[in-house]
Design a protein around this motif. Structure first.
Motif, PDB file in Angstrom:
ATOM      1  N   ALA A 102       0.800  -1.145  -0.022  1.00  0.00           N
ATOM      2  CA  ALA A 102       0.107  -0.044  -0.062  1.00  0.00           C
ATOM      3  C   ALA A 102       0.895   1.202  -0.009  1.00  0.00           C
ATOM      4  CB  ALA A 102      -0.962  -0.076   1.149  1.00  0.00           C
ATOM      5  N   ALA A 103       0.358   2.414  -0.571  1.00  0.00           N
ATOM      6  CA  ALA A 103       1.002   3.534  -0.652  1.00  0.00           C
ATOM      7  C   ALA A 103       1.372   4.192   0.746  1.00  0.00           C
ATOM      8  CB  ALA A 103       0.322   4.533  -1.573  1.00  0.00           C
ATOM      9  N   LEU A 104       2.486   4.686   0.667  1.00  0.00           N
ATOM     10  CA  LEU A 104       2.757   5.464   2.057  1.00  0.00           C
ATOM     11  C   LEU A 104       2.085   6.551   2.439  1.00  0.00           C
ATOM     12  CD1 LEU A 104       5.105   4.999   4.364  1.00  0.00           C
ATOM     13  CD2 LEU A 104       6.269   6.758   3.025  1.00  0.00           C
ATOM     14  N   ASP A 105       1.237   6.408   3.656  1.00  0.00           N
ATOM     15  CA  ASP A 105       0.586   7.680   4.379  1.00  0.00           C
ATOM     16  C   ASP A 105       1.492   8.449   5.055  1.00  0.00           C
ATOM     17  OD1 ASP A 105      -1.165   9.338   5.401  1.00  0.00           O
ATOM     18  OD2 ASP A 105      -2.644   7.936   5.842  1.00  0.00           O
ATOM     19  N   PRO A 106       1.703   9.931   4.713  1.00  0.00           N
ATOM     20  CA  PRO A 106       2.442  11.040   5.519  1.00  0.00           C
ATOM     21  C   PRO A 106       2.078  10.861   7.087  1.00  0.00           C
ATOM     22  CG  PRO A 106       2.011  11.622   3.434  1.00  0.00           C
ATOM     23  CD  PRO A 106       1.262  10.773   3.581  1.00  0.00           C
ATOM     24  N   LEU A 107       0.682  10.934   7.361  1.00  0.00           N
ATOM     25  CA  LEU A 107       0.178  11.144   8.609  1.00  0.00           C
ATOM     26  C   LEU A 107       0.759   9.779   9.500  1.00  0.00           C
ATOM     27  CD1 LEU A 107      -3.345  12.338   8.113  1.00  0.00           C
ATOM     28  CD2 LEU A 107      -1.386  13.532   8.755  1.00  0.00           C
ATOM     29  N   GLN A 108       0.894   8.602   8.703  1.00  0.00           N
ATOM     30  CA  GLN A 108       1.112   7.528   9.645  1.00  0.00           C
ATOM     31  C   GLN A 108       2.739   7.831  10.043  1.00  0.00           C
ATOM     32  OE1 GLN A 108       0.227   4.348   6.792  1.00  0.00           O
ATOM     33  NE2 GLN A 108      -1.755   3.759   7.961  1.00  0.00           N
ATOM     34  N   LEU A 109       3.434   8.301   9.016  1.00  0.00           N
ATOM     35  CA  LEU A 109       4.920   8.721   9.365  1.00  0.00           C
ATOM     36  C   LEU A 109       5.030   9.411  10.441  1.00  0.00           C
ATOM     37  CD1 LEU A 109       6.282   9.051   5.853  1.00  0.00           C
ATOM     38  CD2 LEU A 109       6.720   7.134   7.456  1.00  0.00           C
ATOM     39  N   LEU A 110       4.123  10.488  10.536  1.00  0.00           N
ATOM     40  CA  LEU A 110       4.135  11.454  11.729  1.00  0.00           C
ATOM     41  C   LEU A 110       3.750  10.846  12.939  1.00  0.00           C
ATOM     42  CD1 LEU A 110       2.501  14.622  10.297  1.00  0.00           C
ATOM     43  CD2 LEU A 110       5.029  14.283  10.684  1.00  0.00           C
ATOM     44  N   GLN A 111       3.023   9.517  13.026  1.00  0.00           N
ATOM     45  CA  GLN A 111       2.434   9.228  14.252  1.00  0.00           C
ATOM     46  C   GLN A 111       3.767   7.979  14.764  1.00  0.00           C
ATOM     47  OE1 GLN A 111      -1.133   7.201  13.139  1.00  0.00           O
ATOM     48  NE2 GLN A 111      -2.078   9.191  12.924  1.00  0.00           N
ATOM     49  N   TRP A 112       4.760   7.933  13.940  1.00  0.00           N
ATOM     50  CA  TRP A 112       5.731   7.242  14.536  1.00  0.00           C
ATOM     51  C   TRP A 112       6.431   7.432  15.706  1.00  0.00           C
ATOM     52  CZ3 TRP A 112       6.924   2.106  12.815  1.00  0.00           C
ATOM     53  CH2 TRP A 112       8.034   1.598  13.244  1.00  0.00           C
ATOM     54  N   PRO A 113       6.493   6.777  16.636  1.00  0.00           N
ATOM     55  CA  PRO A 113       7.161   7.338  17.965  1.00  0.00           C
ATOM     56  C   PRO A 113       8.490   8.085  17.783  1.00  0.00           C
ATOM     57  CG  PRO A 113       6.051   5.086  18.400  1.00  0.00           C
ATOM     58  CD  PRO A 113       6.220   5.248  16.739  1.00  0.00           C
ATOM     59  N   GLY A 114       8.353   9.192  18.503  1.00  0.00           N
ATOM     60  CA  GLY A 114       9.746  10.053  18.242  1.00  0.00           C
ATOM     61  C   GLY A 114       9.969  11.129  16.947  1.00  0.00           C
ATOM     62  N   VAL A 115       8.951  10.803  16.294  1.00  0.00           N
ATOM     63  CA  VAL A 115       9.096  11.457  14.815  1.00  0.00           C
ATOM     64  C   VAL A 115       8.539  13.036  15.170  1.00  0.00           C
ATOM     65  CG1 VAL A 115       7.908  12.159  12.483  1.00  0.00           C
ATOM     66  CG2 VAL A 115       8.880   9.715  13.311  1.00  0.00           C
TER      67      VAL A 115
END
Length: 287
Positions: A102-115
């Motif tokens: 699946a295509a990468l969702d930028p919001l999911q990246l921001l939710q990564w702990p510490g980002v």
């Protein structure tokens, strides 16, 4: 010094990193019952705050609220670009192995702990400031309680003076009341034409007069008045002792009323109970 349990205090400070404010509300309570409302980041201060509170106050129900407002600088979100690059690199490795992912969702990246991060705040400095501010707010609360206590002291002293006047009047009236009561009793015995030895009759009258004598109650009330005044001038919490003294004074006033030999003595008893109840209501607010 007499201190009231009803008081309010507010202190605040403004610093480059934000603002802190303390609000303390105090009402009467039999024991010391504090309730703290603290920001989550400052929750670990509560044991220290409770200990400081116990050292300065003995009674009262207190609501203590600490508010912390960080500055906009500290509240702005920042991206940990180094960590974000590592996360993106890891996702690219996944795409290389599985292009149909699946295509990468930028919001999911921001939710990564510490980002996502906020600006670093010196928490120890904030805690130290919160404790210092609490000490000032507590001093303000005590000053307010002392001012209220002085007013209560004056109200109680006014009623003690009135009680003293009533007791003095009753003591002056007592010999006359006893003589009148004895005369009336002998007169009733004569009207009933009781056949009794005059010496025996006189003895019975003396015994009854002793039972009706309220001199001891008047003396004890006078002693209680002195003890109340002594307590008001002493240091430390006095509310419970004053409450006990009010119970004792009320008991003596009731006895005085039940043994009253005249309407004047009955009225003294009523007046005393009114004044004692007025003092008791005020004393409920004294620490």
């Amino acid at each position: 010094m007499t201190a009231s349990m009803t008081a309010f205090a507010r202190r605040e400070t403004h610093q480059p990193w934000g603002s802190l404010s303390w609000e303390i509300r105090s009402v009467n309570q039999r024991y010391l019952e504090p309730s703290f409302r603290l920001p989550d980041s400052l929750r670990d201060l509560e044991p220290v705050l409770r200990n400081e509170l116990r050292q300065k106050l003995a009674r009262g129900k207190l609501d203590l609220t600490l508010r912390f407002y960080p500055t906009n600088e500290n509240s702005q979100l920042q991206i940990n670009t180094a960590l974000l690059d590592q996360v993106i690199e890891a996702t690219e490795q996944i795409y290389a192995r599985k292009p149909t992912a699946a295509a990468l969702d930028p919001l999911q990246l921001l939710q990564w702990p510490g980002v996502m991060q906020t600006a670093q705040i010196d928490e120890e400095r904030i805690k130290a400031e919160a404790l210092a501010l609490f000490a000032l707010a507590l001093d303000d609360l005590q000053a307010h309680r002392n001012r209220e206590g002085e007013a209560l002291n004056q109200l109680i002293e006014e009623r003690l003076q009135q009680i003293t006047e009533h007791l003095s009047s009753a003591q002056n009236h007592l010999p006359q009341a006893l003589a009148l009561w004895r005369s009336n009793l002998l007169e009733r015995a004569q009207k009933l034409q009781v056949d009794m030895d005059s010496a025996r009759l006189e003895q019975e009258v003396v015994l009854l007069a002793q039972k009706q004598d309220v001199a001891e109650e008047l003396d004890r009330l006078t002693t209680h008045v002195k003890e109340v005044r002594r307590a008001l001038s002493s240091k430390g919490p006095i509310g419970r002792r004053l409450d006990f003294l009010m119970q004792e004074m009320n008991r003596e006033a009731n006895t005085l009323g039940s043994k009253a030999m005249s309407m004047d003595m009955t009225q003294v008893s009523v007046d005393l109970k009114v004044l004692i109840e007025q003092m008791r209501e005020q004393i409920q607010n004294i620490e």
